[in-house]
Design an enzyme around this catalytic site. Structure first.
Site, PDB file in Angstrom:
ATOM      1  N   ARG A 250       4.354 -15.532  -5.028  1.00  0.00           N
ATOM      2  CA  ARG A 250       4.687 -16.125  -3.777  1.00  0.00           C
ATOM      3  C   ARG A 250       3.573 -16.869  -3.207  1.00  0.00           C
ATOM      4  O   ARG A 250       2.232 -16.241  -3.731  1.00  0.00           O
ATOM      5  CB  ARG A 250       5.328 -14.902  -2.985  1.00  0.00           C
ATOM      6  CG  ARG A 250       4.261 -13.799  -2.781  1.00  0.00           C
ATOM      7  CD  ARG A 250       4.945 -13.063  -1.560  1.00  0.00           C
ATOM      8  NE  ARG A 250       4.118 -11.721  -1.449  1.00  0.00           N
ATOM      9  CZ  ARG A 250       3.067 -11.374  -1.150  1.00  0.00           C
ATOM     10  NH1 ARG A 250       2.244 -12.370  -0.574  1.00  0.00           N
ATOM     11  NH2 ARG A 250       2.482 -10.269  -1.139  1.00  0.00           N
TER      12      ARG A 250
ATOM     13  N   GLY B  87       0.684  -1.127   0.099  1.00  0.00           N
ATOM     14  CA  GLY B  87      -0.041  -0.217   0.147  1.00  0.00           C
ATOM     15  C   GLY B  87       0.865   1.042  -0.017  1.00  0.00           C
ATOM     16  O   GLY B  87       0.345   2.294   0.100  1.00  0.00           O
TER      17      GLY B  87
ATOM     18  N   HIS C  82      -5.354   0.428   2.148  1.00  0.00           N
ATOM     19  CA  HIS C  82      -5.140  -0.573   1.253  1.00  0.00           C
ATOM     20  C   HIS C  82      -4.449  -1.835   1.837  1.00  0.00           C
ATOM     21  O   HIS C  82      -3.596  -2.777   1.213  1.00  0.00           O
ATOM     22  CB  HIS C  82      -3.975  -0.062   0.221  1.00  0.00           C
ATOM     23  CG  HIS C  82      -4.433   1.348  -0.222  1.00  0.00           C
ATOM     24  ND1 HIS C  82      -5.851   1.437  -1.096  1.00  0.00           N
ATOM     25  CD2 HIS C  82      -4.050   2.484  -0.102  1.00  0.00           C
ATOM     26  CE1 HIS C  82      -5.959   2.464  -1.385  1.00  0.00           C
ATOM     27  NE2 HIS C  82      -4.851   3.471  -0.905  1.00  0.00           N
TER      28      HIS C  82
HETATM   29  P1  ADP Z   1      -0.667 -10.048   0.916  1.00  0.00           P
HETATM   30  O1  ADP Z   1      -1.509  -9.656  -0.070  1.00  0.00           O
HETATM   31  O2  ADP Z   1      -0.425 -11.552   0.853  1.00  0.00           O
HETATM   32  O3  ADP Z   1      -1.258  -9.748   2.270  1.00  0.00           O
HETATM   33  P2  ADP Z   1       1.229  -8.103   1.318  1.00  0.00           P
HETATM   34  O4  ADP Z   1       1.509  -7.198   0.259  1.00  0.00           O
HETATM   35  O5  ADP Z   1       0.355  -7.401   2.417  1.00  0.00           O
HETATM   36  O6  ADP Z   1       0.643  -9.317   0.893  1.00  0.00           O
HETATM   37  O7  ADP Z   1       2.518  -8.332   2.049  1.00  0.00           O
HETATM   38  C1  ADP Z   1       2.642  -9.987   2.468  1.00  0.00           C
HETATM   39  C2  ADP Z   1       3.757  -9.782   3.530  1.00  0.00           C
HETATM   40  O8  ADP Z   1       4.981  -9.204   2.833  1.00  0.00           O
HETATM   41  C3  ADP Z   1       3.396  -8.950   4.993  1.00  0.00           C
HETATM   42  O9  ADP Z   1       3.712  -9.656   5.787  1.00  0.00           O
HETATM   43  C4  ADP Z   1       4.549  -7.982   4.613  1.00  0.00           C
HETATM   44  O10 ADP Z   1       5.064  -7.875   6.024  1.00  0.00           O
HETATM   45  C5  ADP Z   1       5.508  -8.191   3.778  1.00  0.00           C
HETATM   46  N1  ADP Z   1       5.655  -7.260   2.887  1.00  0.00           N
HETATM   47  C6  ADP Z   1       4.979  -6.587   1.907  1.00  0.00           C
HETATM   48  N2  ADP Z   1       5.739  -5.534   1.358  1.00  0.00           N
HETATM   49  C7  ADP Z   1       6.924  -5.782   1.842  1.00  0.00           C
HETATM   50  C8  ADP Z   1       8.166  -4.983   1.252  1.00  0.00           C
HETATM   51  N3  ADP Z   1       8.084  -3.761   0.624  1.00  0.00           N
HETATM   52  N4  ADP Z   1       9.287  -5.508   2.078  1.00  0.00           N
HETATM   53  C9  ADP Z   1       9.252  -6.328   2.832  1.00  0.00           C
HETATM   54  N5  ADP Z   1       8.064  -7.141   3.151  1.00  0.00           N
HETATM   55  C10 ADP Z   1       7.074  -6.787   2.606  1.00  0.00           C
HETATM   56  P1  ADP Z   2       0.055  -3.235  -3.377  1.00  0.00           P
HETATM   57  O1  ADP Z   2       1.235  -3.560  -4.114  1.00  0.00           O
HETATM   58  O2  ADP Z   2       0.319  -2.150  -2.533  1.00  0.00           O
HETATM   59  O3  ADP Z   2      -0.700  -4.508  -2.845  1.00  0.00           O
HETATM   60  P2  ADP Z   2      -2.004  -2.828  -5.343  1.00  0.00           P
HETATM   61  O4  ADP Z   2      -1.841  -2.550  -6.669  1.00  0.00           O
HETATM   62  O5  ADP Z   2      -2.352  -4.279  -5.152  1.00  0.00           O
HETATM   63  O6  ADP Z   2      -0.747  -2.399  -4.521  1.00  0.00           O
HETATM   64  O7  ADP Z   2      -3.222  -2.009  -4.627  1.00  0.00           O
HETATM   65  C1  ADP Z   2      -3.506  -2.097  -3.246  1.00  0.00           C
HETATM   66  C2  ADP Z   2      -5.278  -1.848  -3.076  1.00  0.00           C
HETATM   67  O8  ADP Z   2      -4.980  -0.446  -3.348  1.00  0.00           O
HETATM   68  C3  ADP Z   2      -6.089  -2.764  -3.607  1.00  0.00           C
HETATM   69  O9  ADP Z   2      -6.367  -3.833  -2.816  1.00  0.00           O
HETATM   70  C4  ADP Z   2      -7.234  -1.891  -3.739  1.00  0.00           C
HETATM   71  O10 ADP Z   2      -7.930  -1.619  -2.770  1.00  0.00           O
HETATM   72  C5  ADP Z   2      -6.515  -0.298  -4.004  1.00  0.00           C
HETATM   73  N1  ADP Z   2      -6.571  -0.050  -5.439  1.00  0.00           N
HETATM   74  C6  ADP Z   2      -5.564  -0.483  -6.109  1.00  0.00           C
HETATM   75  N2  ADP Z   2      -5.666   0.040  -7.542  1.00  0.00           N
HETATM   76  C7  ADP Z   2      -6.770   0.729  -7.660  1.00  0.00           C
HETATM   77  C8  ADP Z   2      -7.781   1.178  -8.670  1.00  0.00           C
HETATM   78  N3  ADP Z   2      -7.096   1.548 -10.094  1.00  0.00           N
HETATM   79  N4  ADP Z   2      -8.826   1.752  -8.356  1.00  0.00           N
HETATM   80  C9  ADP Z   2      -9.478   1.659  -6.946  1.00  0.00           C
HETATM   81  N5  ADP Z   2      -8.618   1.070  -5.841  1.00  0.00           N
HETATM   82  C10 ADP Z   2      -7.464   0.574  -6.365  1.00  0.00           C
END
Ligand code: ADP
Ligand code: ADP
Ligand code: MG
Length: 642
Positions: free
Chosen positions: A296, A165, A234
């Site tokens: 993953r 996020g 997010h």
């Molecule tokens: P999920 O969609 O499975 O919840 P997240 O993006 O929230 O995935 O992240 C999954 C795990 O990876 C979380 O426990 C978070 O602490 C870790 N994580 C997410 N982004 C990063 C990052 N940029 N660097 C290190 N760890 C991360």
């Molecule tokens: P991250 O790598 O941080 O997980 P994502 O691209 O998966 O980033 O987006 C994280 C969250 O942001 C989504 O689960 C959604 O809630 C919101 N989001 C992402 N893209 C959009 C969009 N185009 N419009 C509205 N909400 C969005």
């Protein structure tokens, strides 16, 4: 199948992987940092190797040391879990160069999906619908602003290297675009070392629906969808499978798109294709768009396991060991419904601040799948994600599974740190959520009500006072002790109440703001004539009342008071391990109680350390840049004259 693997992770996910290995007869090697010597994942594994200091950079991110440990122990493969090194293609290359198997996709597949802009371009080519927007390389602010105008507001600025996020800004008004862009870029530069962004159409009433895929490097299948729309900033809070309101038609279309995405990059292992869905008018098969791929195992994979009956970690090991895909698409079916709630050590009323602490009491209910990396007595340290457990429930229908989740959360007992459990319970009782009317804005819109519904209840507080007075102890309740009418003050850290024992099994508690009549019989408690579903638990940190709207009362600590009266308030100690960011005073300086003495950075946040009383600084024992342990003396004041 492998004889032995190394798990390059910690916490619940390391434990969860060990569970499957044990069932498959695969030996396990854990790795650990200084903070995790006594951790559950270390105790569960067959062998364990120490990596280094508690900071991830000194331990769980040390790819070289991890590969060396695998070789020393004779492990044939490395499972990365999630987070840490799991999506690092250079690590995958190094693992393979060392003659070991990486349990996951190829470095090439990870690279292809690593940046959101490149991934979107690739998916467009593969015929997967992507969120309309600009994902080109021109990062000129004027050009990006023009693109935003063309896309049409509201738009979402996203860091191409983003995750968790971070580096994301919604913009509703073109006049705010330049500022939002600058702040997204600087956050992205800080967090990921890459300031580049893409611009997307902001989908109104968005739902986050993702598809679990699994590939063998050539072909892929999907294991249906998960709905992760319950998010705060997010970040996912509660996930479920299948998605409420999903039609067979849309499921087929989304599943096929996800399989196309995975096959386009020769994906091997477990992965997730995240889609954003327009939920403004029901689910339609032309209303979903690719956001990103997580290459993953995902945190929320257990809900998919619950409805498909498949152990995804077993599949990961089998495919990594060279087996073909364990099932064909037509063999896979959905049975029932599942939920997962993420239980965190965090202070909800204080703005969901991450918390730490020693878990003085920890008890999970039967009837739910609990994924945890901690046991009673363990510590939630400031070094890592403060997740305590994932609570997963399953039922024949969505309504049954959601009731089961509510019950499991009500029966979850954690003392020694504040948690978000009462917030999670409030969510399970939310009308819209119960009806399956979810979107990513639900929590934000109703945040105040959800937090209020999770506030400690004065009636539970009255029970805690009964507990503190010793009236809930088995011998007293059982009548072994004679009761006598009694009026006394019961006090704890930060509060007090007047207790009046009225007779056997009856008392009145005056909390100051309210007065409550408490009656009890065995383990059943009534407050103001209503039967309570509360449990009173005494532990070495005090008294906790569980069962929703949790109350903790901390017993006065006589040792702490002695220390204070012996001049303990002259010393400011570091409350947790962390980095001294700044020291604001110098020797000889006069300070007033409450003045800021120093700033400590821990758990990715800054904490101000303030003077406990008026006085003169005698000595400054730390300086900016110092890494300090919990309890390290930082500032000493001159002794007060008697
Ligand atoms: P999920 O969609 O499975 O919840 P997240 O993006 O929230 O995935 O992240 C999954 C795990 O990876 C979380 O426990 C978070 O602490 C870790 N994580 C997410 N982004 C990063 C990052 N940029 N660097 C290190 N760890 C991360
Ligand atoms: P991250 O790598 O941080 O997980 P994502 O691209 O998966 O980033 O987006 C994280 C969250 O942001 C989504 O689960 C959604 O809630 C919101 N989001 C992402 N893209 C959009 C969009 N185009 N419009 C509205 N909400 C969005
Ligand atoms: Mg995401």
């Amino acid at each position: 199948m492998f004889d032995k693997i190394l798990i390059a992770n910690r916490g619940e996910i390391a434990c969860r992987i060990i569970d499957s290995c044990r069932r498959l007869g695969v030996g396990t090697v854990a790795v650990f940092s200084d903070a995790d010597r006594a951790a559950r994942h270390v105790a569960m594994a067959d062998e364990a190797v120490h990596l280094g200091g508690p900071a991830p950079a000194d331990s769980y991110l040390r790819g070289d040391a991890i590969i060396q440990a695998a070789r020393d122990c004779g492990a044939q493969a490395i499972h990365p879990g999630y987070g840490f090194l799991s999506e690092n293609p250079d690590f995958v290359d190094a693992v393979e160069a060392a003659g070991l198997v990486f349990i996951g996709p190829s470095a090439k597949a990870i690279r292809a999906m690593g940046l959101k802009d490149a991934a979107k371009a690739l998916m467009e080519e593969a015929g997967v619908p992507v969120v309309p927007g600009y994902h080109g390389s021109n990062q000129d602010p004027a050009h990006l602003a023009q693109q935003a105008d063309d896309i049409g507001y509201p738009v979402l600025i996203k860091a191409v290297a983003g995750g968790g996020g971070k580096g994301m800004r919604r913009v509703d008004d073109p006049r705010d675009f330049a500022d939002a862009l600058a702040s997204a870029q600087s956050e992205a530069k800080n967090a990921f070392g890459n300031p580049d962004v893409l611009i997307e159409k902001y989908v109104l009433q968005p739902r986050h629906i993702e598809v679990q895929v699994f590939g063998d490097g050539h072909r892929a299948v999907h294991l249906f969808e998960r709905d992760c729309s319950l998010q705060r900033r997010h970040q996912k809070v509660i996930e479920e499978a299948p998605a409420p309101g999903m039609t067979e038609d849309m499921r087929k279309t989304m599943g096929a798109a996800a399989v196309r995405a995975a096959e386009a990059i020769g994906y091997k292992g477990a992965g997730t294709i995240e889609f954003i869905v327009d939920g403004s008018d029901g689910l339609r098969s032309d209303g979903f768009w690719f956001m990103e791929m997580n290459t993953r195992l995902q945190v929320e994979h257990p809900v998919t396991e619950a409805i498909t009956g498949i152990d995804l970690v077993e599949w990961q090991l089998r495919v990594a060991a060279g087996e073909a895909l364990p099932a064909r698409q037509e063999d896979l079916t959905i049975t029932g419904h599942a939920f997962e709630a993420r239980l965190y050590a965090e202070d909800v009323p204080a703005g969901f601040l991450p918390a730490t602490g020693r878990l003085a009491h920890l008890n999970f209910p039967d009837g739910a799948r609990i994924e945890t990396g901690v046991r009673q007595g363990d510590t939630i340290s400031p070094w890592y994600d403060p997740m305590i457990a994932k609570i997963v429930t399953y039922g024949a229908t969505r309504a049954i599974a959601l009731r089961a989740l509510e019950s499991a959360l009500v029966d979850t007992e954690v003392a020694g740190s504040v948690t978000n459990v009462d917030f999670l319970i409030a969510l399970t009782r939310h009308d819209g959520f119960r009806k399956g009317e979810v979107d990513t804005g639900l929590i934000g819109r109703d945040l105040d009500d959800l937090i209020a519904a999770a506030e400690p209840d004065p009636r539970a507080r009255a029970l805690a006072v009964i507990g503190l007075a010793g009236l809930a102890d088995a011998d007293v309740k059982g009548g072994a002790t004679m009761w006598q009418p009694l009026r006394r003050t019961i006090s704890w850290e930060g509060g007090q109440a007047m207790l009046e024992v009225l007779g056997p099994g009856a008392a009145r508690v005056d909390l100051g703001d309210s007065i409550h009549e408490v009656r009890w019989q065995g383990d059943r408690w009534w407050v103001d004539d209503a039967l309570r579903r509360n449990r009173i638990v005494s532990h070495d940190a005090g008294i906790s009342v569980f069962g929703g709207r949790t109350v903790h009362l901390t017993r006065h600590d006589p040792l702490a008071r002695d220390a204070a009266s012996a001049g303990g308030d002259a010393l400011t100690l570091s409350p947790m391990p962390g980095l001294v960011k700044a020291v604001h005073v110098s020797a000889g300086q006069e300070v007033k109680a409450g003045d800021r003495l120093a700033v400590l950075e821990a758990m990715k946040m800054e904490h101000s350390l303030t003077a406990a009383r008026d006085g003169t600084v005698a000595e400054v024992l730390a300086q900016a840049g110092d890494q300090v342990e919990a309890g390290a003396p930082l500032i000493r004041l001159e002794e007060e004259e008697a």
